[in-house]
Design an enzyme around this catalytic site. Structure first.
Site, PDB file in Angstrom:
ATOM      1  N   GLU A 173       0.597  -1.191   0.162  1.00  0.00           N
ATOM      2  CA  GLU A 173      -0.159  -0.294  -0.138  1.00  0.00           C
ATOM      3  C   GLU A 173       0.744   1.333  -0.341  1.00  0.00           C
ATOM      4  O   GLU A 173       2.044   1.568   0.851  1.00  0.00           O
ATOM      5  CB  GLU A 173      -0.978  -0.057   1.361  1.00  0.00           C
ATOM      6  CG  GLU A 173      -1.269  -1.084   1.991  1.00  0.00           C
ATOM      7  CD  GLU A 173      -2.535  -0.957   3.052  1.00  0.00           C
ATOM      8  OE1 GLU A 173      -3.359  -2.174   3.397  1.00  0.00           O
ATOM      9  OE2 GLU A 173      -1.891  -0.828   3.965  1.00  0.00           O
ATOM     10  N   CYS A 174       0.675   1.971  -0.635  1.00  0.00           N
ATOM     11  CA  CYS A 174       1.414   3.870  -1.030  1.00  0.00           C
ATOM     12  C   CYS A 174       2.533   3.525  -0.549  1.00  0.00           C
ATOM     13  O   CYS A 174       3.581   3.228  -1.490  1.00  0.00           O
ATOM     14  CB  CYS A 174       0.600   4.553   0.280  1.00  0.00           C
ATOM     15  SG  CYS A 174       0.677   5.985  -0.181  1.00  0.00           S
ATOM     16  N   GLY A 175       3.241   3.797   0.083  1.00  0.00           N
ATOM     17  CA  GLY A 175       5.015   3.928   0.558  1.00  0.00           C
ATOM     18  C   GLY A 175       4.928   2.367  -0.485  1.00  0.00           C
ATOM     19  O   GLY A 175       6.543   1.800  -0.876  1.00  0.00           O
TER      20      GLY A 175
END
Length: 228
Positions: free
Chosen positions: A95-97
């Site tokens: 997720e994301c990072g």
């Protein structure tokens, strides 16, 4: 909440990236994984040379890899081992990072492009504003790791960095607004995209992930570290 996974004698071991670069998780989502039979095993993409022994899946959460891009790039052994594990079919949520970390390269906060895990064959780069900020409703466009085609869930995006390839396995839209877009690289063993998942919006996501991790027919062992 779905029932816990059948007791095989040992819990499902999930390697969870936890350090200064990867520090954003919904604790409720982690608690749900535990309730469903997961043993969450922390590891550091910054400092550890290899994935934890015996992990059956990976969870790479959000955080600030752009601030530590040089250090992440220096850890070639872990980057290579993680790439091989995901390519071999080890189930992975990023997720994301965590999604940024899976890219071919990541532009650090210093403006330099650094090599990352190389699972996603694209560059992640800095922008000057928040992209697609806020809560979203998500619908799977195809069967994938966490959702079957047509299933829905909720998530959240908050990022100044962008990707050359955000994926198209999930359709996202803003609640009560007309804005919508496609996102996420979704395969039978991979969820990789900017949206942070809130598992309690559809607990089947956590169940599906752990069920796939516990499936011996598709679960590889983590490859050995380079030089071992």
């Amino acid at each position: 909440i779905p029932p816990a996974l059948p007791e095989p004698g040992t819990p499902v071991r999930i390697g969870v990236a936890r350090d200064r670069a990867f520090c954003f998780y919904y604790e409720d989502s982690l608690d749900l994984l535990r309730q469903l039979g997961a043993e969450l095993v922390p590891f550091s993409p910054l400092a550890d040379e290899r994935l934890p022994d015996g992990v059956q899946g990976l969870y790479l959460g959000g955080g600030y890899p752009e601030l530590y891009a040089a250090q992440l790039a220096e850890n070639r052994t872990l980057r290579g081992q993680l790439r091989e594990a995901v390519h071999a079919g080890m189930p992975c949520i990023a997720e994301c990072g965590g999604f940024l970390y899976l890219h071919r390269t990541l532009e650090g906060s210093d403006g330099v492009d650094y090599p990352m895990a190389g699972v996603i064959g694209a560059k992640a780069y800095r922008t000057d504003k928040l992209s697609r900020f806020g809560y979203i409703e998500m619908e799977a466009k195809q069967d994938q790791l966490i959702l079957a085609e047509g299933e829905k869930a909720r998530g959240h995006e908050f990022h100044y960095w962008e990707s050359e390839d955000c994926g198209n396995a999930i359709h996202a839209k803003k609640p009560l607004r007309k804005r919508n877009w496609d996102c996420v690289h979704g395969t039978p063993t991979l969820y990789a995209g900017f949206p942070h998942l809130f598992f309690y919006s559809n607990p089947a996501m956590a169940w599906n992930f752990l069920q796939k991790c516990s499936n011996d027919s598709i679960r590889p062992e983590a490859p050995a570290a380079e030089g071992v």
